[in-house]
Enzyme design. Structure first.
Site, PDB file in Angstrom:
ATOM      1  N   LYS A 127       0.858  -1.189   0.000  1.00 35.52           N
ATOM      2  CA  LYS A 127       0.000   0.000   0.000  1.00 35.52           C
ATOM      3  C   LYS A 127       0.886   1.227   0.000  1.00 35.52           C
ATOM      4  CE  LYS A 127      -4.525   0.951   0.475  1.00 35.52           C
ATOM      5  NZ  LYS A 127      -5.664   0.047   0.230  1.00 35.52           N
TER       6      LYS A 127
HETATM    7  N1  GLU Z   1      -7.351   0.129  -3.106  1.00 37.80           N
HETATM    8  C1  GLU Z   1      -8.123  -1.049  -3.343  1.00 37.80           C
HETATM    9  C2  GLU Z   1      -8.176  -1.926  -2.110  1.00 37.80           C
HETATM   10  O1  GLU Z   1      -8.012  -1.455  -1.013  1.00 37.80           O
HETATM   11  C3  GLU Z   1      -7.673  -1.789  -4.596  1.00 37.80           C
HETATM   12  C4  GLU Z   1      -6.250  -2.241  -4.615  1.00 37.80           C
HETATM   13  C5  GLU Z   1      -5.803  -2.781  -5.961  1.00 37.80           C
HETATM   14  O2  GLU Z   1      -6.602  -2.884  -6.883  1.00 37.80           O
HETATM   15  O3  GLU Z   1      -4.621  -3.105  -6.048  1.00 37.80           O
HETATM   16  O4  GLU Z   1      -8.471  -3.091  -2.194  1.00 37.80           O
END
Ligand code: GLU
Length: 437
Positions: A127
């Site tokens: 993240k």
């Molecule tokens: N931000 C989204 C989540 O928390 C998607 C992450 C992604 O597609 O890599 O799942």
């Protein structure tokens, strides 16, 4: 080997308290650690590897200096955390928010590891974020900040290393700038370095709606198990963006009544059911649900007292806490957001027999279609929207039903069941790979 004899606390090395835990408030990372501890008794011999999950593999803090339009220079703090890469490259979004902290990004990266393993897509968890209120930046400033951030984290991201995607306050345009910046530095166009891109740059049909569609899909499955009729139930939603807005649309199409919505600016109520398509238009024009003519305005706080069947927190973390969990009048909570329920609130919901469908399965639809996007980019062959949606629904239904079985078998919450399924997959991969060197 049990965790007490694990090398981090073995021999001459006393158990270390990581620097990011040396404060009174453990924050989201502390919450994640509690969730991992709850799962340890169910992991069998794999529990000996559990320390792996309690430390991010890699965390990068970057300085992001940019020229503001007024000629001065501003510095923002950015992060990219790779929590685990045992099952594949890091994967997870990037959020721009004034309250982003390293602890939060670490927890969000860890939840991505769990989520990706829960739906069995071949990724680890990662993240990123920048501590900034993007609403205060002009479009040019936003672009410069995004590009400089991408360049700074460029040393650890890449189509086979770590693949960012949209999250809170980031979107397709930001993914386009990230893809372009990375590609410029590499000297060739690398569409697979981010997902959630515009369709014309290798994005996938259905990606924008995928998280909301996944929330709806697991909501329907969970409702069947507790005897709730989707076509007559009442839904209350916190957050009306990409997740809450799409989930609202799908629930309303299925016949549910969306009775209340809360967002950053206020809350609205209509016991007969809000007109979701016109509310979506209202939000597009005004940026908030506040002022929607076909509803009654209510206090933001009063939202938690609304009588409903399904409550969907689809905004930020730590929204359902000890302070409001006893007020909730729903039969089921579906976590569209990441980390909206604290462990204390989880316990209260369990006591009150309110089913919680946890984030790590409920909002996994987004990353599932991100995986489809990445596969399409690699093969340069693009699928139809029907194919994407039907594969998404199948993966979500199968994952949910496996988790439900584990919850029944061990008599645990769906959160612990999801952690059991996911941690076993991650730690089995960890064990097979072994320790280097
Ligand atoms: N931000 C989204 C989540 O928390 C998607 C992450 C992604 O597609 O890599 O799942």
């Amino acid at each position: 080997m049990n965790s007490a004899s694990h090398p981090t606390s073995g021999g001459n090395f006393p158990a270390r308290i990581p620097s990011y835990l040396q404060s009174d408030n453990l924050g989201p990372w502390g919450i994640y650690l509690q969730q991992v501890d709850r799962v340890a008794p169910y992991l069998g011999h794999l529990a000996s590897w559990i320390e792996t999950l309690k430390h991010p593999k890699r965390a990068l803090i970057v300085d992001v200096p940019i020229h503001l339009d007024n000629g001065t220079i501003a510095h923002f703090e950015g992060y990219r955390v790779q929590h685990n890469t045992s099952r594949g490259p890091g994967k997870g979004g990037v959020r721009f928010h004034q309250d982003v902290t390293l602890s939060e990004v670490m927890a969000l990266a860890a939840w991505m590891s769990i989520k990706n393993a829960a739906v069995n897509v071949p990724y680890g968890g990662a993240k990123g974020g920048i501590r900034v209120d993007p609403k205060l930046l002009s479009k040019g400033e936003l672009e410069r900040m995004t590009r400089r951030y991408t360049s700074e984290i460029g040393i650890i991201i890449g189509p086979t290393k770590d693949i960012p995607a949209p999250d809170v306050n980031t979107n397709e345009q930001i993914m386009a700038w990230m893809m372009d910046t990375y590609s410029m530095n590499e000297g060739s166009t690398a569409t697979g370095v981010v997902t959630g891109k515009p369709i014309d740059l290798g994005g996938s049909l259905g990606r924008r709606e995928a998280t909301g569609r996944g929330v709806f899909t697991v909501g329907v499955e969970a409702a069947k198990h507790i005897g709730l009729d989707i076509d007559t139930c009442r839904v209350a939603i916190q957050g009306f963006g990409n997740v809450g807005g799409i989930a609202a649309k799908l629930f309303a199409q299925a016949g549910s009544r969306v009775v209340a919505v809360q967002d950053h600016a206020g809350a609205i109520y209509n016991g007969g059911g809000l007109d979701v398509p016109s509310l979506l238009n209202h939000v597009m024009v005004h940026g908030t649900v506040v002022g929607f003519p076909k509803a009654e305005p209510i206090e933001r706080e009063a939202f938690w007292d609304v009588e409903c069947d399904i409550l969907i927190p689809a905004a930020l973390d730590q929204q359902l806490t000890q302070a409001n969990a006893n007020r909730i009048r729903a039969r089921m909570v579906i976590e569209g957001a990441n980390g909206p329920t604290t462990p204390e609130a989880d316990d209260i919901f369990q006591e009150r027999n309110i089913l919680v469908v946890p984030d790590v399965i409920a909002n996994a639809g987004g990353v599932t279609v991100s995986y489809f996007e990445w596969v399409q980019d690699f093969s340069s062959f693009f699928w139809s929207e029907d194919e994407i949606n039907s594969r998404l629904v199948r993966i979500m239904q199968d994952a949910f039903s496996a988790i439900w079985q584990v919850a029944k078998e061990h008599q645990v919450t769906l959160r612990t069941a999801t952690f059991i399924v996911a941690c076993k997959r991650i730690l089995h991969a960890r064990e097979l790979r072994g320790l280097y060197p």
